[in-house]
Design an enzyme around this catalytic site. Structure first.
Site, PDB file in Angstrom:
ATOM      1  CG  MET A 184      41.499  35.213   9.757  1.00  0.00           C
ATOM      2  SD  MET A 184      42.798  34.202  10.396  1.00  0.00           S
ATOM      3  CE  MET A 184      43.570  35.350  11.483  1.00  0.00           C
TER       4      MET A 184
ATOM      5  CD  GLU B 190      33.667  64.383 -33.683  1.00  0.00           C
ATOM      6  OE1 GLU B 190      33.082  64.069 -32.643  1.00  0.00           O
ATOM      7  OE2 GLU B 190      33.409  65.407 -34.333  1.00  0.00           O
TER       8      GLU B 190
ATOM      9  CB  SER C 155      39.308  69.661 -30.159  1.00  0.00           C
ATOM     10  OG  SER C 155      38.669  69.269 -28.979  1.00  0.00           O
TER      11      SER C 155
ATOM     12  CG  HIS D 158      20.546  62.755 -23.239  1.00  0.00           C
ATOM     13  ND1 HIS D 158      19.702  63.482 -22.426  1.00  0.00           N
ATOM     14  CD2 HIS D 158      20.956  63.599 -24.218  1.00  0.00           C
ATOM     15  CE1 HIS D 158      19.590  64.707 -22.919  1.00  0.00           C
ATOM     16  NE2 HIS D 158      20.343  64.803 -24.004  1.00  0.00           N
TER      17      HIS D 158
ATOM     18  CE  LYS E 225      46.889  44.954  11.367  1.00  0.00           C
ATOM     19  NZ  LYS E 225      45.922  43.837  11.477  1.00  0.00           N
TER      20      LYS E 225
ATOM     21  CB  CYS F  95      36.699  68.545 -26.039  1.00  0.00           C
ATOM     22  SG  CYS F  95      36.180  67.852 -27.607  1.00  0.00           S
TER      23      CYS F  95
ATOM     24  CE1 TYR G  71      41.355  71.821 -25.337  1.00  0.00           C
ATOM     25  CE2 TYR G  71      43.110  72.818 -26.632  1.00  0.00           C
ATOM     26  CZ  TYR G  71      41.830  72.301 -26.537  1.00  0.00           C
ATOM     27  OH  TYR G  71      41.023  72.266 -27.652  1.00  0.00           O
TER      28      TYR G  71
ATOM     29  NE  ARG H 196      47.546  43.165  15.452  1.00  0.00           N
ATOM     30  CZ  ARG H 196      48.011  44.384  15.747  1.00  0.00           C
ATOM     31  NH1 ARG H 196      49.212  44.530  16.294  1.00  0.00           N
ATOM     32  NH2 ARG H 196      47.291  45.446  15.467  1.00  0.00           N
TER      33      ARG H 196
ATOM     34  NE  ARG I 169      28.414  70.010 -25.187  1.00  0.00           N
ATOM     35  CZ  ARG I 169      28.678  69.262 -24.120  1.00  0.00           C
ATOM     36  NH1 ARG I 169      28.873  67.975 -24.249  1.00  0.00           N
ATOM     37  NH2 ARG I 169      28.717  69.806 -22.933  1.00  0.00           N
TER      38      ARG I 169
ATOM     39  N   GLY J 170      37.818  41.987   4.765  1.00  0.00           N
ATOM     40  CA  GLY J 170      37.583  40.671   4.167  1.00  0.00           C
ATOM     41  C   GLY J 170      38.701  39.714   4.500  1.00  0.00           C
TER      42      GLY J 170
ATOM     43  NE  ARG K 282      44.550  51.647  10.025  1.00  0.00           N
ATOM     44  CZ  ARG K 282      43.773  50.592  10.181  1.00  0.00           C
ATOM     45  NH1 ARG K 282      43.975  49.516   9.469  1.00  0.00           N
ATOM     46  NH2 ARG K 282      42.782  50.598  11.046  1.00  0.00           N
TER      47      ARG K 282
ATOM     48  CB  THR L  51      38.136  60.879 -26.240  1.00  0.00           C
ATOM     49  OG1 THR L  51      37.723  61.767 -25.213  1.00  0.00           O
ATOM     50  CG2 THR L  51      39.540  61.225 -26.679  1.00  0.00           C
ATOM     51  CG  ASN L  52      32.477  61.658 -25.118  1.00  0.00           C
ATOM     52  OD1 ASN L  52      33.343  61.273 -24.348  1.00  0.00           O
ATOM     53  ND2 ASN L  52      31.644  62.649 -24.825  1.00  0.00           N
TER      54      ASN L  52
HETATM   55  P1  ADP Z   1      42.501  45.099  12.334  1.00  0.00           P
HETATM   56  O1  ADP Z   1      43.382  44.996  11.154  1.00  0.00           O
HETATM   57  O2  ADP Z   1      41.125  44.593  12.122  1.00  0.00           O
HETATM   58  O3  ADP Z   1      42.562  46.442  12.974  1.00  0.00           O
HETATM   59  P2  ADP Z   1      44.344  44.204  14.356  1.00  0.00           P
HETATM   60  O4  ADP Z   1      45.327  43.130  14.045  1.00  0.00           O
HETATM   61  O5  ADP Z   1      44.863  45.573  14.392  1.00  0.00           O
HETATM   62  O6  ADP Z   1      43.114  44.052  13.393  1.00  0.00           O
HETATM   63  O7  ADP Z   1      43.723  43.852  15.758  1.00  0.00           O
HETATM   64  C1  ADP Z   1      42.562  44.450  16.231  1.00  0.00           C
HETATM   65  C2  ADP Z   1      42.690  44.811  17.674  1.00  0.00           C
HETATM   66  O8  ADP Z   1      43.105  43.701  18.423  1.00  0.00           O
HETATM   67  C3  ADP Z   1      43.741  45.849  17.968  1.00  0.00           C
HETATM   68  O9  ADP Z   1      43.282  47.133  17.751  1.00  0.00           O
HETATM   69  C4  ADP Z   1      43.991  45.610  19.434  1.00  0.00           C
HETATM   70  O10 ADP Z   1      43.028  46.262  20.187  1.00  0.00           O
HETATM   71  C5  ADP Z   1      43.848  44.128  19.538  1.00  0.00           C
HETATM   72  N1  ADP Z   1      45.176  43.517  19.560  1.00  0.00           N
HETATM   73  C6  ADP Z   1      45.899  43.095  18.505  1.00  0.00           C
HETATM   74  N2  ADP Z   1      47.093  42.630  18.902  1.00  0.00           N
HETATM   75  C7  ADP Z   1      47.128  42.764  20.240  1.00  0.00           C
HETATM   76  C8  ADP Z   1      48.102  42.502  21.258  1.00  0.00           C
HETATM   77  N3  ADP Z   1      49.286  42.000  20.964  1.00  0.00           N
HETATM   78  N4  ADP Z   1      47.753  42.785  22.513  1.00  0.00           N
HETATM   79  C9  ADP Z   1      46.566  43.303  22.815  1.00  0.00           C
HETATM   80  N5  ADP Z   1      45.615  43.593  21.931  1.00  0.00           N
HETATM   81  C10 ADP Z   1      45.881  43.322  20.656  1.00  0.00           C
HETATM   82 MG    MG Z   2      44.055  47.309  13.673  1.00  0.00          MG
END
Ligand code: ADP
Ligand code: MG
Ligand code: MG
Length: 878
Positions: free
Chosen positions: A103, A743, A762, A454, A22, A829, A849, A92, A560, A101, A336, A765-766
């Site tokens: 934050m 084998e 051939s 099987h 990010k 194979c 192959y 973020r 086979r 998972g 991304r 590998t099983n």
């Molecule tokens: P995630 O990785 O879960 O997508 P983000 O860090 O992208 O989390 O944040 C989720 C959402 O929070 C973003 O899509 C946006 O809508 C909002 N957000 C993040 N940073 C800002 C910011 N500086 N101003 C306004 N909204 C924000």
């Molecule tokens: Mg995001």
């Protein structure tokens, strides 16, 4: 002194390892002049250092954060916590590889009782100020301090309900003020302290929380599942806020530059007016399709569309973009490479080459071979799937979607099929006797067995959908019903299986079929131009062979012959052959089998239209062919004119303690040469028949389970004699080869000797895996699960070739083989022949192959091409 903090002005997309995905992209977008709210990134390096410093923010880092904060305040002419023009921040997380998972984001950080009033005055929008404040308190409490979210949501819901509101946007200033008060009370009650009103303290607590989240259990599990190293660390992005919740001229949304499920080159996305952050995905209000933004804010829409084009051209890949509109000003908050289906991946890759955005080699690297599975098998219609009842989940043993009426034994499936019904074979587990039922079924469901059971192996070979090891289903084969919890499904009722996910549903769910045309073909043509490794198929029937050719197979690597023996009209003859007491008796049975096998081979050679084909002589222990049910034994006794007891006795004699290490493969031919002689004749006569029909055939006859050169010498001699006889009789000149499977570990170790007799190797590998490790494939899944959960094994070695052990044998044997016979043909194979990492290994060690089941042929082709490109990029990097 290290540098632990980078302003968005200092970074670039190449700095992903340091700034996280990010952060690097926020910096890159800043660099190319897109409207990104300014901010800075704390590096992954800082996160790792934090863990070496007892999880404390040390002075140096604190200084760098505060220094960057002051610069940011200056740039924007705002101040954190100010009573006139307060700066608000988002915090973020951003790992190198994006990870669920980790934050969640905290928005509106910096608010307190003073700043909120200032914000209200400054924007002349009290409602907005308090809306932001209540959001902040909730997010901070939940994300940073771990107070459960529902405690806050309950209050919000209560207010909405008592006032009769439907949407958050209906909340008035007074409502919001009241909510803020109650939120703070919860905070105090839960943590026995006041909500922190010092914005710098808020900021540091938030940064710590991001660092700490790197090691939370969810993130940890995700990393394990996806092979992400634990030492990467996460970056923290601190960014000035922009506000989508300022009223009707504001909003927030997400868009993909192309359709992520079809690949169509049209902007695809959603947005919400007067909303912030995650409101779009939270599902509180239904977002609008992005196209409708054109009507309400045409200028913004045009600007946004323009930016999406810039971003796609810049990254040369489909982008997933997050944006916010604050009072008709557009901001980009994230970009991304977007996730996509296999279909979209291929369509986008091909389109981008045609648009001259990327070259063919880049296109080839864009598609994940494993993902191709999705494309090659029919899928359930998404809409229908949503309303279907899921009853259980087993192992995704062989991909595809299948629906049919359930039957609990192979014969019933065959009969149902003959009556034009679609049938699903449900068994506790399958055995070779079930083959015909498996062939006639739409899909297979077993209660026991793993990914290499099987059922799983055979189903993958046939390209048939299979869910295996579905342990919470109770299968009552005798009562002809299955039970899951209190659901009972009886013979003849419909179920549907998803072999790609392991899901089992009630009913007949509609599907769409595979279409391998257009861009898929174009893409695979490029793949074939690049790859060096040939791709063959494991096919036992003309039908499989034809399917594989359609998928691009260049030959058969393993045919086979035993599966041919199980057909209904043959099995009695096969049984007679096995149980005969004298050579004459056996010869008589073999003579009956000869024309059948000749026809099998002729058809296979014809289906291959002159492509190379390796036929393996009989391999399994003989007792696999013998009857087990009383009724079948009786019939056989009658047929052979001997007593029931006699047959029973012979079956007993053939029983082995350890059949997989017993009397099978070439060992059978040492005892009963006439079996292989019959097969060798059938192969050559079938080849001649095909040749007479105009196909340029040159059979490769393969002798299984060789461990010693003398076995091969002995067998090869009579096989070659038969072959030469056939050629002489028919006065036809035909090239042919005799080779062996490698084998048994001893064969690999003595490959230099074996190559004196074998014209090709051939690698099976099983068996080689099972014998190198010394655990049987049929039993291993009982304990391998444990190995995987305890991280003793990273991967199941029956699925991904064990490069360090089994692979070493393959590599060594190849080298030894080539030393003796320069032009020896080398292939693999086993099941591994269709697994991308194993295919790459086969390329790297210079095999000729790989051979895999028909449906995995395109996967192997792509993996082979990618292996070439990876090798090239490594050479150019060195
Ligand atoms: P995630 O990785 O879960 O997508 P983000 O860090 O992208 O989390 O944040 C989720 C959402 O929070 C973003 O899509 C946006 O809508 C909002 N957000 C993040 N940073 C800002 C910011 N500086 N101003 C306004 N909204 C924000
Ligand atoms: Mg995001
Ligand atoms: Mg999120």
């Amino acid at each position: 002194m290290g540098k632990f903090v980078y302003s968005f002005n200092e970074g670039s997309k190449e700095m992903k390892n340091l700034l996280g995905g990010k952060g690097a992209n926020l910096a890159e977008m800043t660099k190319i002049g897109l409207p990104v709210p300014p901010g800075f990134t704390i590096t992954t390096d800082a996160c790792n250092t934090y863990y070496t410093k007892d999880k404390k923010i040390w002075d140096e880092l604190l200084d760098q954060i505060m220094d960057n904060l002051s610069k940011l305040e200056k740039t924007l002419d705002k101040k954190l916590g100010d009573n006139e023009n307060p700066l608000l921040l988002s915090v973020r997380s951003g790992a190198v590889i994006s990870m669920p998972g980790m934050m969640d984001t905290i928005l509106n950080l910096g608010l307190n009782d003073i700043a909120v009033e200032a914000l209200s005055k400054k924007t002349n929008n009290e409602r907005f100020a308090y809306d932001s404040y209540r959001r902040f308190i909730q997010m901070f409490s939940d994300v940073v301090m771990g107070i459960q979210k529902y405690k806050f949501e309950r209050i919000l819901d209560n207010v909405k309900e008592s006032k009769g509101y439907k949407y958050d946007t209906e909340l008035t200033v007074d409502d919001l003020k009241e909510i803020v008060k109650e939120f703070k009370n919860i905070y105090k009650k839960e943590l026995r302290q006041e909500f922190p009103d010092n914005p710098k303290e808020q900021l540091i607590l938030a940064v710590k929380a991001v660092f700490d989240s790197w090691n939370n259990p969810r993130a940890d599990v995700y990393r394990k599942l996806n092979d992400i190293p634990h030492n990467l660390g996460t970056a923290v992005n601190i960014q000035s806020m922009v506000f989508g919740n300022m009223g009707k001229t504001s909003g927030t949304g997400v868009a993909f530059t192309r359709n992520p499920s079809t690949g169509e080159n049209i902007l695809f996305g959603e947005y919400l007016v007067d909303a912030q952050g995650e409101d779009v995905v939270a599902g509180i209000r239904t977002p609008e399709p992005i196209a409708s933004l054109k009507n309400i804010m045409p200028d913004i829409y045009n600007k946004f569309e323009n930016i999406t084009e810039i971003l796609e051209n810049h990254y040369k890949d489909m982008q997933d973009i997050e944006f916010t509109i604050e009072n008709e000003n557009l901001y980009i908050l994230q970009t991304r490479n977007g996730k996509r289906t296999a279909k979209a991946a291929i369509n986008i890759a091909v389109d981008m080459v045609n648009e001259k955005l990327i070259n063919k080699e880049e296109a080839i690297m864009r598609v994940d071979p494993k993902q191709l599975d999705q494309l090659l098998h029919p899928n359930f219609e998404e809409k229908a799937l949503k309303t279907a009842t899921l009853i259980s989940k087993g192992l995704p043993a062989s991909p595809g979607a299948a629906s049919g009426k359930v039957y609990f034994n192979a014969n019933d499936v065959v009969t149902a099929n003959e009556n034009g019904e679609k049938a699903i074979l449900v068994r506790l587990e399958t055995s070779p006797e079930d083959i015909e039922g498996m062939v006639s079924s739409e899909g297979i469901l077993t209660a026991r067995g793993g990914m290499t059971s099987h059922a799983a192996v055979v189903a993958r070979g046939m390209g048939k959908c299979c869910v295996a090891g579905c342990s919470d289903i109770k299968v009552h084969e005798d009562k002809k019903e299955l039970r899951v919890k209190d659901i009972v499904i009886k013979e003849g009722e419909y179920i549907s299986l998803d072999g790609s996910t392991g899901s089992v549903y009630i009913g007949n769910i509609p599907k769409h079929e595979v279409e391998l045309v257009g861009k898929f073909e174009e893409f695979m043509d490029w793949v074939d131009e690049i790859r060096v490794l040939k791709v063959r198929t494991n096919a036992d029937t003309p039908k499989d062979a034809k399917t594989a050719v359609k998928f691009g197979a260049e030959g058969i690597g393993l045919c086979r012959t035993e599966h041919m023996f199980f057909e209904e009209d043959r099995i009695p003859v096969v049984r007679k052959m096995i149980l005969s007491k004298t050579i004459d008796e056996r010869q008589e049975a073999l003579e009956k089998l000869l024309p059948m096998q000749r026809e099998d081979f002729a058809q296979i050679f014809e289906a291959m239209e002159g492509r190379e084909a390796t036929i393996r002589l009989l391999d399994p222990p003989l007792h696999e062919f013998l009857p087990k049910k009383e009724e079948d034994i009786k019939n056989l006794a009658d047929d052979m004119n001997i007593s029931y007891e006699d047959i029973e006795k012979r079956i007993e004699d053939l029983e082995e303690f350890n059949p997989m290490l017993g009397h099978r493969g070439c060992r059978l031919a040492v005892t009963y040469p006439e079996i292989y002689m019959m097969q060798a004749r059938a192969i050559m006569e079938g080849a001649i028949d095909a040749k007479n029909k105009g196909f340029d055939v040159s059979p490769e006859i393969m002798i299984p389970l060789i461990g010693d050169i003398n076995e091969l010498k002995y067998i090869k001699e009579f096989v070659v004699n038969v072959v030469e006889d056939v050629l002489k009789e028919s006065k036809i000149d035909m090239k042919y080869m005799v080779g062996t499977m490698i084998e048994v570990p001893r064969a690999a170790l003595t490959a230099d000797e074996i190559a004196k007799e074998a014209e090709f190797f051939s690698f099976g590998t099983n068996d080689l895996t099972q014998m190198t490790y010394g655990f049987s494939r049929d039993d291993a899944n009982k304990f391998l699960v444990e190995y995987e959960s305890k991280e003793l094994f990273e991967k199941d070695p029956f699925q991904v070739l064990d490069k360090n052990g089994v692979g070493k044998l393959v590599k060594m044997a190849s080298k030894l083989g080539r030393e003796t016979r320069k032009d020896i043909k080398l292939g693999i194979c086993g099941e591994h022949g269709g697994e991308p990492a194993s295919v790459e290994f086969c390329h790297d060690i210079g095999l000729n192959y790989v051979s895999c089941s028909p449906y995995r042929v395109p996967i192997a082709r792509l993996a082979a091409a990618q292996a070439v490109l990876k090798e090239k990029s490594q050479v150019s990097m060195a």
